[in-house]
Design an enzyme around this catalytic site. Structure first.
Site, mmCIF file in Angstrom:
data_model
loop_
_atom_site.group_PDB
_atom_site.id
_atom_site.type_symbol
_atom_site.label_atom_id
_atom_site.label_comp_id
_atom_site.label_asym_id
_atom_site.label_seq_id
_atom_site.Cartn_x
_atom_site.Cartn_y
_atom_site.Cartn_z
ATOM 1 N N SER A 22 30.457 7.567 -6.318
ATOM 2 C CA SER A 22 30.112 7.975 -7.691
ATOM 3 C C SER A 22 30.545 9.417 -7.953
ATOM 4 O O SER A 22 30.349 10.308 -7.123
ATOM 5 C CB SER A 22 28.602 7.860 -7.909
ATOM 6 O OG SER A 22 28.274 8.449 -9.157
ATOM 7 N N SER A 24 29.382 11.031 -10.582
ATOM 8 C CA SER A 24 28.335 11.655 -11.398
ATOM 9 C C SER A 24 27.711 12.893 -10.737
ATOM 10 O O SER A 24 27.472 13.882 -11.449
ATOM 11 C CB SER A 24 27.254 10.624 -11.732
ATOM 12 O OG SER A 24 27.821 9.625 -12.536
ATOM 13 N N THR A 83 24.243 2.454 -11.783
ATOM 14 C CA THR A 83 25.588 1.900 -11.697
ATOM 15 C C THR A 83 25.551 0.569 -10.958
ATOM 16 O O THR A 83 24.469 0.058 -10.624
ATOM 17 C CB THR A 83 26.579 2.943 -11.108
ATOM 18 O OG1 THR A 83 27.898 2.419 -11.221
ATOM 19 C CG2 THR A 83 26.280 3.297 -9.668
ATOM 20 N N LYS A 87 22.889 -2.510 -13.173
ATOM 21 C CA LYS A 87 22.832 -2.242 -14.618
ATOM 22 C C LYS A 87 22.044 -3.306 -15.412
ATOM 23 O O LYS A 87 21.444 -2.985 -16.423
ATOM 24 C CB LYS A 87 24.241 -2.108 -15.194
ATOM 25 C CG LYS A 87 24.898 -0.772 -14.898
ATOM 26 C CD LYS A 87 26.226 -0.670 -15.624
ATOM 27 C CE LYS A 87 26.800 0.726 -15.511
ATOM 28 N NZ LYS A 87 27.982 0.931 -16.354
ATOM 29 N N ASP A 123 27.111 4.454 -22.258
ATOM 30 C CA ASP A 123 28.539 4.105 -22.142
ATOM 31 C C ASP A 123 29.167 3.929 -23.523
ATOM 32 O O ASP A 123 30.357 4.207 -23.707
ATOM 33 C CB ASP A 123 28.716 2.793 -21.348
ATOM 34 C CG ASP A 123 28.650 3.023 -19.853
ATOM 35 O OD1 ASP A 123 28.924 4.162 -19.402
ATOM 36 O OD2 ASP A 123 28.313 2.074 -19.112
ATOM 37 N N GLY A 148 39.299 -8.247 -21.033
ATOM 38 C CA GLY A 148 38.209 -8.319 -20.068
ATOM 39 C C GLY A 148 36.878 -8.556 -20.750
ATOM 40 O O GLY A 148 36.671 -8.159 -21.899
ATOM 41 N N ASN A 149 35.979 -9.225 -20.023
ATOM 42 C CA ASN A 149 34.683 -9.582 -20.586
ATOM 43 C C ASN A 149 33.560 -9.304 -19.579
ATOM 44 O O ASN A 149 32.605 -10.056 -19.456
ATOM 45 C CB ASN A 149 34.666 -11.057 -21.028
ATOM 46 C CG ASN A 149 35.171 -11.984 -19.944
ATOM 47 O OD1 ASN A 149 36.360 -12.311 -19.890
ATOM 48 N ND2 ASN A 149 34.299 -12.359 -19.041
ATOM 49 N N ALA A 152 31.597 -3.429 -18.699
ATOM 50 C CA ALA A 152 32.095 -2.347 -19.554
ATOM 51 C C ALA A 152 32.545 -2.883 -20.906
ATOM 52 O O ALA A 152 32.410 -2.198 -21.925
ATOM 53 C CB ALA A 152 33.243 -1.626 -18.851
ATOM 54 N N TYR A 248 40.154 5.709 -14.876
ATOM 55 C CA TYR A 248 40.494 7.136 -14.933
ATOM 56 C C TYR A 248 41.297 7.597 -13.726
ATOM 57 O O TYR A 248 41.736 8.744 -13.690
ATOM 58 C CB TYR A 248 39.235 8.008 -15.103
ATOM 59 C CG TYR A 248 38.066 7.571 -14.289
ATOM 60 C CD1 TYR A 248 37.075 6.778 -14.853
ATOM 61 C CD2 TYR A 248 37.933 7.943 -12.964
ATOM 62 C CE1 TYR A 248 35.994 6.355 -14.112
ATOM 63 C CE2 TYR A 248 36.860 7.529 -12.217
ATOM 64 C CZ TYR A 248 35.890 6.739 -12.797
ATOM 65 O OH TYR A 248 34.822 6.308 -12.049
HETATM 66 P P1 NAP Z 1 33.220 -6.021 -14.266
HETATM 67 O O1 NAP Z 1 31.877 -6.218 -14.861
HETATM 68 O O2 NAP Z 1 33.502 -6.509 -12.894
HETATM 69 O O3 NAP Z 1 34.277 -6.701 -15.289
HETATM 70 C C1 NAP Z 1 35.648 -6.738 -15.014
HETATM 71 C C2 NAP Z 1 36.337 -7.680 -16.013
HETATM 72 O O4 NAP Z 1 37.736 -7.681 -15.701
HETATM 73 C C3 NAP Z 1 35.876 -9.131 -15.936
HETATM 74 O O5 NAP Z 1 35.820 -9.685 -17.224
HETATM 75 C C4 NAP Z 1 36.978 -9.798 -15.129
HETATM 76 O O6 NAP Z 1 37.214 -11.137 -15.483
HETATM 77 C C5 NAP Z 1 38.189 -9.010 -15.582
HETATM 78 N N1 NAP Z 1 39.246 -9.109 -14.597
HETATM 79 C C6 NAP Z 1 39.211 -8.689 -13.296
HETATM 80 N N2 NAP Z 1 40.390 -8.951 -12.702
HETATM 81 C C7 NAP Z 1 41.171 -9.559 -13.640
HETATM 82 C C8 NAP Z 1 42.496 -10.100 -13.622
HETATM 83 N N3 NAP Z 1 43.250 -10.036 -12.523
HETATM 84 N N4 NAP Z 1 42.971 -10.641 -14.773
HETATM 85 C C9 NAP Z 1 42.211 -10.695 -15.883
HETATM 86 N N5 NAP Z 1 40.953 -10.220 -15.948
HETATM 87 C C10 NAP Z 1 40.443 -9.657 -14.847
HETATM 88 O O7 NAP Z 1 33.608 -4.468 -14.240
HETATM 89 P P2 NAP Z 1 33.167 -3.352 -15.293
HETATM 90 O O8 NAP Z 1 31.923 -2.707 -14.860
HETATM 91 O O9 NAP Z 1 33.242 -3.965 -16.640
HETATM 92 O O10 NAP Z 1 34.339 -2.270 -15.084
HETATM 93 C C11 NAP Z 1 35.646 -2.577 -15.464
HETATM 94 C C12 NAP Z 1 36.542 -1.339 -15.346
HETATM 95 O O11 NAP Z 1 36.097 -0.329 -16.246
HETATM 96 C C13 NAP Z 1 36.563 -0.692 -13.967
HETATM 97 O O12 NAP Z 1 37.880 -0.282 -13.701
HETATM 98 C C14 NAP Z 1 35.649 0.501 -14.121
HETATM 99 O O13 NAP Z 1 35.989 1.553 -13.242
HETATM 100 C C15 NAP Z 1 35.942 0.894 -15.550
HETATM 101 N N6 NAP Z 1 34.836 1.634 -16.179
HETATM 102 C C16 NAP Z 1 35.075 2.906 -16.593
HETATM 103 C C17 NAP Z 1 34.071 3.628 -17.207
HETATM 104 C C18 NAP Z 1 34.344 5.028 -17.661
HETATM 105 O O14 NAP Z 1 33.379 5.760 -17.923
HETATM 106 N N7 NAP Z 1 35.568 5.415 -17.825
HETATM 107 C C19 NAP Z 1 32.794 3.050 -17.411
HETATM 108 C C20 NAP Z 1 32.591 1.729 -16.972
HETATM 109 C C21 NAP Z 1 33.636 1.032 -16.362
HETATM 110 P P3 NAP Z 1 36.256 -12.368 -15.029
HETATM 111 O O15 NAP Z 1 35.024 -12.218 -15.880
HETATM 112 O O16 NAP Z 1 37.044 -13.547 -15.367
HETATM 113 O O17 NAP Z 1 36.014 -12.152 -13.563
#
Ligand code: NAP
Length: 307
Positions: A22, A24, A83, A87, A123, A148-149, A152, A248
């Site tokens: 993390s 943070s 995190t 969550k 967020d 993506g779903n 985030a 990032y």
């Molecule tokens: P998560 O809950 O695991 O969701 C990831 C999503 O991506 C899911 O919908 C997954 O699909 C999809 N996915 C993964 N691999 C894929 C592929 N090869 N093709 C198509 N779709 C794919 O993760 P999250 O917490 O949402 O985080 C997602 C990203 O956002 C990470 O990189 C994280 O570091 C970043 N993030 C950044 C911040 C920031 O402050 N900048 C904050 C939060 C998150 P399925 O549902 O089909 O598995």
């Protein structure tokens, strides 16, 4: 400067598992140190002003979440971030959650108020911050396409609704999870404000996108050569559209590099990370002005981005 910890030092932190990666603690402790310097320079009592805080990582395994939350209350923790993987799981353990966190079904910030744990989600604020400042415009005729779903994506959908986008399209690779995503909003007033689509529909959606957001982890370090879209797909992004990657590191991602080559404006995930942290710290410290640049710089230095 090393932080002087005394019997009066108050505790903040982040819970997750694992939590050692993390960012943070770096960002928040830099801000807290800066606030102390600012106050100390005025020769006032830091503890008396309530700015004597430290921010710690707490690795908490899922099966220990309930007992850990009770323990954090027992030792007087003032607030903490949440995190992966807690969550959603933390929600039933809190006394209250804000309507915003309720709507998106995830909590990333918890504060102690009147001996109760109150959860919210910063967020959304983090995500929309660059779209409300540097790239501010009238979004009411604009189209957002979200890749993506996952967790985030929920904050991104809520943020796009808050900004007033005319159309919001969420694109996923798995129909069952997409349906689950849509159904999970069925009791929310936001349920009819977005549509879900399968990945195959992207060629039709990309040419309409004014904002294209990557919420998948594709392209994240160490797989830095990957992108959620092919060069052919991204070639259809209109010139002047905004490509926003929540990732990032690397900075910029392959996705953002491709989009910029098409004449798109690129936003990476660092500012979202900074701004969700700023919003959390404002809640805990009850302060309106925070050293945002110090927080941004601390992260950039830590990530070796040194701008
Ligand atoms: P998560 O809950 O695991 O969701 C990831 C999503 O991506 C899911 O919908 C997954 O699909 C999809 N996915 C993964 N691999 C894929 C592929 N090869 N093709 C198509 N779709 C794919 O993760 P999250 O917490 O949402 O985080 C997602 C990203 O956002 C990470 O990189 C994280 O570091 C970043 N993030 C950044 C911040 C920031 O402050 N900048 C904050 C939060 C998150 P399925 O549902 O089909 O598995």
């Amino acid at each position: 400067m090393t932080k002087k910890i005394t019997g009066k030092t108050k505790l903040l932190g982040v819970i997750g598992y694992p939590v050692e990666h993390s960012l943070s603690p770096v960002m928040h402790n830099a801000a807290l140190a800066q606030l102390v310097v600012r106050v100390a320079s005025r020769r006032e009592d830091i503890a008396q002003l309530g700015l004597d805080y430290i921010y710690l990582p707490f690795p908490i395994e899922p099966q220990n979440l309930e007992v850990a939350i009770a323990g954090l209350a027992a030792v007087g923790v003032v607030g903490f971030n949440v995190t992966i993987p807690h969550k959603q799981a933390i929600i039933p353990l809190l006394s209250e959650i804000t309507p915003l966190a309720q709507t998106i079904g995830a909590v990333n910030t918890v504060s102690r108020q009147n001996n109760k744990w109150v959860g919210t989600n910063t967020d959304i604020e983090g995500f929309i911050a660059p779209l409300q400042t540097t790239y501010k415009q009238d979004w009411s005729q604009k189209v957002a396409v979200i890749l993506g779903n996952g967790g985030a994506a929920r904050a991104v959908v809520a943020g796009c609704i808050q900004l007033g986008f005319a159309q919001i399209h969420v694109v996923g690779r798995n129909m069952q999870r997409l349906e689950e995503f849509r159904n999970s909003w069925s009791n929310s007033p936001l349920a009819d404000k977005f549509q879900v689509h399968q990945w195959e529909e992207l060629p039709k959606l990309i040419p309409q996108a004014n904002l294209l957001v990557n919420t998948t982890p594709i392209g994240m370090y160490p797989k830095v050569d990957e992108s959620p879209l092919s060069v052919e797909e991204i070639a259809n992004l209109p010139t002047g559209a905004i490509a926003y990657d929540l990732i990032y590191i690397p900075k910029p991602t392959q996705f953002l590099q491709q989009a910029e080559k098409q004449g798109a404006i690129a936003i990476d995930g660092l500012e979202m990370l900074v701004q969700q942290g700023v919003a959390a710290l404002k809640i805990w410290l009850q302060l309106e002005t925070l050293p945002v640049e110090v927080m941004r710089q601390a992260l950039q230095n830590h990530l070796g981005l040194g701008e």
